[in-house]
Each structure stands twice: as structure tokens, then as C-alpha cells.
Design a protein around this motif. Structure first.
Motif, PDB file in Angstrom:
ATOM      1  N   GLY A  21      45.761  40.475  34.773  1.00  0.00           N
ATOM      2  CA  GLY A  21      46.644  40.748  33.637  1.00  0.00           C
ATOM      3  C   GLY A  21      46.358  42.076  32.970  1.00  0.00           C
ATOM      4  O   GLY A  21      47.259  42.687  32.374  1.00  0.00           O
TER       5      GLY A  21
ATOM      6  N   GLY B 100      44.026  35.360  36.645  1.00  0.00           N
ATOM      7  CA  GLY B 100      45.167  35.783  35.834  1.00  0.00           C
ATOM      8  C   GLY B 100      44.750  36.767  34.761  1.00  0.00           C
ATOM      9  O   GLY B 100      45.406  37.794  34.543  1.00  0.00           O
TER      10      GLY B 100
ATOM     11  N   ALA C 267      46.056  34.208  31.843  1.00  0.00           N
ATOM     12  CA  ALA C 267      46.441  35.556  31.430  1.00  0.00           C
ATOM     13  C   ALA C 267      46.923  35.567  29.981  1.00  0.00           C
ATOM     14  O   ALA C 267      46.539  36.445  29.197  1.00  0.00           O
ATOM     15  CB  ALA C 267      47.524  36.092  32.361  1.00  0.00           C
TER      16      ALA C 267
ATOM     17  N   GLY D  68      52.803  33.996  37.778  1.00  0.00           N
ATOM     18  CA  GLY D  68      51.920  33.232  38.655  1.00  0.00           C
ATOM     19  C   GLY D  68      52.505  32.887  40.013  1.00  0.00           C
ATOM     20  O   GLY D  68      51.783  32.789  40.992  1.00  0.00           O
TER      21      GLY D  68
ATOM     22  N   TYR E 199      47.203  30.214  36.436  1.00  0.00           N
ATOM     23  CA  TYR E 199      46.971  31.662  36.465  1.00  0.00           C
ATOM     24  C   TYR E 199      47.618  32.305  35.236  1.00  0.00           C
ATOM     25  O   TYR E 199      47.009  33.097  34.517  1.00  0.00           O
ATOM     26  CB  TYR E 199      47.576  32.173  37.765  1.00  0.00           C
ATOM     27  CG  TYR E 199      47.576  33.650  38.045  1.00  0.00           C
ATOM     28  CD1 TYR E 199      46.501  34.266  38.686  1.00  0.00           C
ATOM     29  CD2 TYR E 199      48.699  34.426  37.758  1.00  0.00           C
ATOM     30  CE1 TYR E 199      46.535  35.610  39.007  1.00  0.00           C
ATOM     31  CE2 TYR E 199      48.741  35.766  38.080  1.00  0.00           C
ATOM     32  CZ  TYR E 199      47.654  36.356  38.702  1.00  0.00           C
ATOM     33  OH  TYR E 199      47.697  37.687  39.025  1.00  0.00           O
ATOM     34  N   MET E 200      48.872  31.886  34.987  1.00  0.00           N
ATOM     35  CA  MET E 200      49.605  32.429  33.844  1.00  0.00           C
ATOM     36  C   MET E 200      48.953  32.008  32.527  1.00  0.00           C
ATOM     37  O   MET E 200      48.814  32.829  31.612  1.00  0.00           O
ATOM     38  CB  MET E 200      51.048  31.932  33.901  1.00  0.00           C
ATOM     39  CG  MET E 200      51.925  32.426  32.787  1.00  0.00           C
ATOM     40  SD  MET E 200      53.535  31.617  32.831  1.00  0.00           S
ATOM     41  CE  MET E 200      53.110  29.961  32.318  1.00  0.00           C
TER      42      MET E 200
ATOM     43  N   VAL F 107      51.403  40.867  31.327  1.00  0.00           N
ATOM     44  CA  VAL F 107      51.241  39.422  31.219  1.00  0.00           C
ATOM     45  C   VAL F 107      52.587  38.831  30.849  1.00  0.00           C
ATOM     46  O   VAL F 107      53.065  39.024  29.738  1.00  0.00           O
ATOM     47  CB  VAL F 107      50.197  39.095  30.135  1.00  0.00           C
ATOM     48  CG1 VAL F 107      50.111  37.600  29.928  1.00  0.00           C
ATOM     49  CG2 VAL F 107      48.852  39.659  30.519  1.00  0.00           C
TER      50      VAL F 107
END
Lengths: 328, 306
Positions: B211, B207, B49, B221, B45-46, B216
Motif C-alpha cells: 500500500g 497489503g 492496507a 486485493g 489484504y485490503m 490504498v
């Protein structure tokens, strides 16, 4: 070279005791604080080892008990130091700064919460159990953040370390002595419990649940009791950790901490008496030395951990004794 | 309290819910097919983003950012599947937890190393910024409304993909009996990599989309990951439909609880205390929901009966 586990256990405990005494002689109080930190983390992980190592319950929410112990200490000491009354409806208290009372409260509260979390989460097994314990841990994290009375996100500072009859707890070596003694007592009880009928039954529920049922024992009840004991020990460690830092904050509830407690156990060896202690020593040493080299030491910790999982079985004790399993 | 506020909050809850679904769908697929608990899903997810923020910042195009998010998260997913995850399918859950926890540490600190500790910002595209007037005279941000539409569209697409395509059939067969479909000539390790990359891409997309309305940053996450776990526990592991219903339930409970519980308690408490205890209890709302579902059905709403 293969050595026996008993030999390793003796060396580690002696080393952990000699290091701070040596530091006292060399006048390096920070080393004593580091050793105390290792001892307290070890105690928390010994608690988790009861559930995870012996009972096979992979709890990813043990920070909940660690934090509960910490906040028990924080709240009781806060009320005692501000001379305010904590009103709980049925009864009220003026708080306390006495360590034994705080320990007892921390253990009782953690045990009660462990009972409720256990009741819900032990209805399930495997991945469900992992996710549910993680979620309940997170629930306490958010609750602590939104609980403005006791500092909310900023946490709560306790300016004077709580007292123990006959000792000056502000002297690092004396506080270390208290923590180390508690760790030894809990390790002794852990060893006794491991060999007791209850410990054997717990071990059996981990291996073959249906056979335990077949001989007329109730596996869920055994697992629940182990989970409650495990929560109480971790709660005790939380109270000590809060006293060590003289500070409690929602980070004590964070899921990273739950993960790190598991890491401690796995570094040392799952289900072994001294596994958590060795893990905690290695972890604190890594944190101290790698942390001084680079701010990003967690990357290396991650790599080390991956290698342990993928290639090394049985942790450091397994490596040294040449025996992978803890239950031979 | 006006009906406009209620509708607005319901829409906010739905928006939160469908984004949770994108996370939960990948997790539940990966668990259902491969039997793997993946804590590193939040890292994907991170990754999505950060990729979106970096590419959108460099090119000025939000759309290119989304493409980058999908591609990089899918790529990262495929790489970790081939290098690490593949060795864990038959391992005990403890090993899976540890290895994926290690991956989180590597991803988080690696990202901090690369991008620094300060949050990046991803702007909402020009075409989707500003409010839109809904029937009934309710003004609602167009971007959030588009998130709901995108989320529902992806849920529908995923359903079609799983139910109607050949690969979907193989995935469902893999959930039931992996030896059997391997015997039937399906390349199971390729299928696993594909499922993992698909889950990762969904996480990365979530993400990037979220974001743009939050910042971000490293560690973004994991809170979402844990919420996604709650979603899966409620919906039942392995069930896409359960993930969808669970995600909407969690999204609505969290959003509506945070707004209405303090007001509700205000009916019979003084306002200050109601505000405090209301928000404290609301923060526990979804976990209480999870507890109730567990008491009622330990394997979740749509989980297989034990």
C-alpha cells in the motif's frame, strides 16, 4: 405450499414474457430494457449451468466467454461501421452488422477458446479447476485492457445496434423478442440435452467419475464437450449483451462477472432448467430496487448470498418445491 | 540495454514476488490444512492496507500502521473463520466459493461505505525513503529493497515455524490426517482459527507494505488474489516451498516480460507495433507460464502427485 418445478417454470417464463408486453402497453421502455437484461444474463447463466450444474465443473472464469462474445460483436461491427478490413493473416473480413452472423462467430470463437481452456483446466479437478479458470478469465481481462486497437481500457462503443433480417432491433420490444426467443431455444436444447444419453453420462461424471470410466466412457472427453457447449452459449449471451448496451469493455471479462453468473445459478437452484432464469430475474430486480435505495446494495447481496449458502439449500426452486437436489 | 536496467528489473520482480508470496503462503496453508478455497483472502489484504493507512495517517508512525495492519487483518480473519468459514470446511467447493465471494462483496462495499470511494495514501517512512547505492553503482529505492529483505525473512521464519515448532508440527499433521490429530488431543478448531488468522495476518501485512508504493483503495486485493492463485497452481497447492518458488517465478515473469518483451519484439518488428503487441502478450505471460506448468505437471511443481 409445495408446488412442482414444472409449474414454477411455466409461471416464470410466462411472467418474463408478459412483463415487457405490459410495459409496452404502459409505455415504459426502461422496464423492457431491464427485462432484456435479465433474459441475456439468464442465457449466460444457462450456459454456465451446463458446466456447473450438470457437469459439476465450478468454472470461475466464464466471463471469458461472455467477453469474447461481446468483443466478437464489437470488433465485427466496428469494422463494418468504419468500412475497414480486419486482417487475420489467413483470411480477412470487412466485418458485419448482421446479428445471425455475429452470433455464429461469437459461438465458434467462444467454443474454440473453451476447448483450449478446457484441455488445460480439465486435467485437474476441484480447487485447481476453480483457480485455473479464474486465472484464464483474468488473462483475457488484461489482454483486453492492453489491446489498444479496440479501445483498451475505455472499451468500444457501437453506435447502431446490429440488424436482424425483417426486424427493427432498435425498438426495445423487438430486441427483447429476439433475446427471449433465443433463451427459449437454448432452454429447450438444455432440457433435451439433460435427458439425452450424453446428459446422463455428464451427470454421472459429476457424481462418480470412476464408474463412468468403468463402463467404458471417457469422462474427460464428456466434460470437455460440455465445457465447450457451455462456453459457446455464454459467448452467444455476451454478443447479445454487447448489442443491448451497444458497448463492449474489459469489464465484460471481469472476474466479478464470473462470480455473479455463479450467484445467479445458485439463487435459482443449481442444475435446474430454470434456475438461472429465476436467478437472473431476482438479481436484476435486486440490482434495480436495492440499487435505487443505496449505492452499497452489494453489501445486502453479500448477506443474502451468505444466508443462502449457510442455511438454504437448493435455491429458490428448492425452497418452493421442497426438494433440495435437482437430480432426484 | 544496460546491465543496470536488467538488475533493477530483476530486483523489481523479486520484490513483487516476495509480496505475492505473503499472499500465497496464507492461501496455500489454509487450503492445505483446512481444504478451503478462500476468495476473501484479497479482502484481508485490503483490510491490512486500510488499517495501516488509517493508523499511520492518524499517528504519523508507519511502524504503528504495520502493527495495526497485522492486528486488524488477523482479527478480521479470526472473526470470519469463527462466524462463517468454520461451517464450510466440509461443504462442497461451490459453497466455499460462493460464501467467500459473498464475504468479498460485504468487505469491499463495507469499506467503501466506511472510507469512501477515494483512495487513501500511505507514505513510505522517512527512514526507508530515498535510493540506496548497491554494489556495482546501481541506485535502487531503499524501501523496495527492504520489502525484499522483509519478504525473505518472513519466508524463512514461516519455514522455521512450520518445520521446527510444536504448532508447526500440528499444522503439518493436520494436513495429513485431521481425525488422527484430533484423537491425539489437539484442539482442532482452535488450530484452524489460528492458521486462518496467521494467513490473514500475512495478507494484511502484504497489503500494508505494498500500500505504501501503490494507492490504498477498494478492490485492490482481488488482482493480487488471482495472481496468488496462479502462484499456488504453479507451486502446487498446500506447499509453502512451492508457493515461494512460484511467487518468485510469477513476479519475475510479469516484471521482466513487461519490460523486455516489447524490446525483444522490436528486434524484428517496427517499434510501434512491437510496443503494442509486446505489452499485450506480456500481460498474458504469467498465464502462459501457468499453462505450461499444467501441461508438464498438472498438480504443480511441488504438489502431491495425484
Amino acid at each position: 405450499m409445495r408446488v412442482t418445478e414444472r409449474y414454477i417454470n411455466g409461471v416464470v417464463l410466462t411472467g418474463l414474457l408478459v412483463l415487457p408486453i405490459w410495459a409496452l402497453a404502459m409505455d415504459e421502455p426502461f422496464t423492457i430494457t431491464l427485462a432484456t437484461r435479465a433474459v441475456v444474463l439468464a442465457l449466460a447463466a444457462v450456459g454456465l449451468n451446463l458446466a456447473l450444474g450438470l457437469g459439476g465443473m465450478v468454472s470461475l472464469g466464464h466471463a471469458a466467454f461472455f467477453g469474447l462474445g461481446g468483443y466478437t460483436m464489437g470488433i465485427l461491427a466496428y469494422h463494418a461501421q468504419t468500412y475497414s478490413t480486419l486482417n487475420l493473416g489467413l483470411f480477412s473480413t470487412d466485418g458485419t452488422t448482421s446479428m445471425p452472423l455475429i452470433w455464429l462467430s461469437a459461438m465458434v470463437i467462444s467454443a474454440l477458446v473453451a476447448f483450449f481452456i478446457g484441455m488445460l483446466s480439465l486435467r485437474t479437478t476441484g480447487v485447481y479447476f476453480i483457480m485455473i479458470t479464474l486465472a484464464f478469465g483474468q488473462m483475457f481481462f488484461y489482454f483486453a485492457i492492453s489491446w489498444a486497437q479496440y479501445g483498451g481500457e475505455d472499451g468500444l462503443s457501437i453506435y447502431v445496434r446490429n440488424g436482424f433480417p425483417g426486424l427493427n432491433t432498435l425498438v426495445p420490444i423487438q430486441f427483447f423478442g429476439i433475446c427471449f426467443t433465443l433463451l427459449c431455444i437454448v432452454l429447450f436444447l438444455f432440457a433435451r440435452l439433460q435427458a439425452s444419453p450424453f446428459g446422463l453420462a455428464l451427470n454421472a461424471t459429476r457424481q462418480t467419475r470412476s464408474r463412468v470410466q468403468a463402463v467404458g466412457l471417457n469422462p474427460t472427453r464428456i466434460r470437455l464437450l460440455a465445457f465447450v457447449l457451455s462456453g459457446a452459449i455464454t459467448g452467444l449471451a455476451g454478443a447479445l449483451f454487447a448489442d443491448l448496451n451497444r458497448f463492449v469493455s474489459p469489464t465484460m471479462f471481469s472476474w466479478q462477472l464470473s462470480g455473479e453468473l455463479i450467484v445467479l445459478i445458485v439463487i435459482g437452484g443449481v442444475g435446474r432448467l430454470m434456475g438461472p432464469v429465476i436467478g437472473a430475474c431476482v438479481f436484476v430486480a435486486l440490482e434495480h430496487f436495492l440499487g435505487a435505495l443505496t449505492d452499497y446494495w452489494h453489501v445486502y447481496l453479500g448477506v443474502v448470498l451468505l444466508c443462502i449458502v449457510l442455511f438454504g439449500r437448493g435455491g429458490l426452486i428448492g425452497l418452493l418445491t421442497g426438494k433440495e437436489g435437482a437430480h432426484v | 540495454m544496460s546491465s543496470i536496467l536488467i538488475v533493477e528489473q530483476i530486483l523489481n520482480g523479486l520484490q513483487f514476488g516476495v509480496m505475492l508470496f505473503l499472499m500465497a503462503a496464507g492461501l496455500t496453508l489454509i487450503f492445505g490444512v483446512m481444504g478451503l478455497i478462500n476468495l476473501a483472502h484479497g479482502s484481508l489484504y485490503m483490510v491490512g492496507a486500510f488499517a495501516a493507512a488509517a493508523v499511520a495517517g492518524a499517528t504519523g508512525s508507519f511502524f504503528l500502521g504495520l502493527v495495526a495492519a497485522l492486528a486488524s487483518a488477523a482479527l478480521a480473519g479470526a472473526i470470519i473463520e469463527i462466524v462463517v468459514i468454520r461451517r464450510l470446511y466440509d461443504a462442497p467447493h461451490l459453497d466455499q466459493v460462493l460464501a467467500t465471494f459473498a464475504l468479498i462483496l460485504i468487505f469491499s462495499e463495507g469499506t467503501r461505505w466506511f472510507f469512501g470511494s477515494f483512495p487513501l495514501f500511505l507514505n513510505i517512512p522517512q527512514a526507508l525513503s530515498g535510493p540506496v547505492t548497491l554494489p556495482g553503482g546501481i541506485e535502487y529505492p531503499l524501501y523496495r529493497l527492504s520489502l525484499i529483505v522483509i519478504g525473505v525473512a518472513i519466508a524463512g521464519g514461516l519455514w522455521l515455524f512450520i518445520e521446527r515448532t510444536r504448532i508447526g508440527i500440528q499444522i503439518r499433521a493436520g494436513e495429513n490426517d485431521r481425525e488422527m490429530i484430533a484423537v491425539l488431543g489437539v484442539d482442532i478448531s482452535k488450530l484452524y482459527t489460528l492458521v486462518f488468522a496467521l494467513g490473514a495476518a500475512l495478507a494484511g501485512l502484504a497489503g500494508a507494505l505494498v500500500g505504501a508504493i501503490q494507492s490504498v483503495q477498494v478492490g485492490m486485493g482481488e488482482p493480487v488474489l488471482i495472481l496468488a492463485f496462479v502462484v499456488i497452481v504453479i507451486g502446487g497447492i498446500g506447499s509453502i516451498r512451492g508457493a515461494f518458488i512460484g511467487a518468485l517465478l510469477v513476479g519475475l515473469t510479469d516484471t521482466l516480460g513487461g519490460v523486455f518483451l516489447p524490446e525483444f519484439l522490436g528486434l524484428f518488428m517496427e517499434p510501434g507495433a512491437a510496443q503494442k503487441s509486446g505489452s499485450a502478450i506480456a500481460s498474458m505471460g504469467i498465464y502462459i507460464l501457468m499453462g505450461l506448468v499444467l501441461i508438464w505437471r498438472p498438480t504443480g511443481l511441488f504438489g502431491a502427485r495425484a
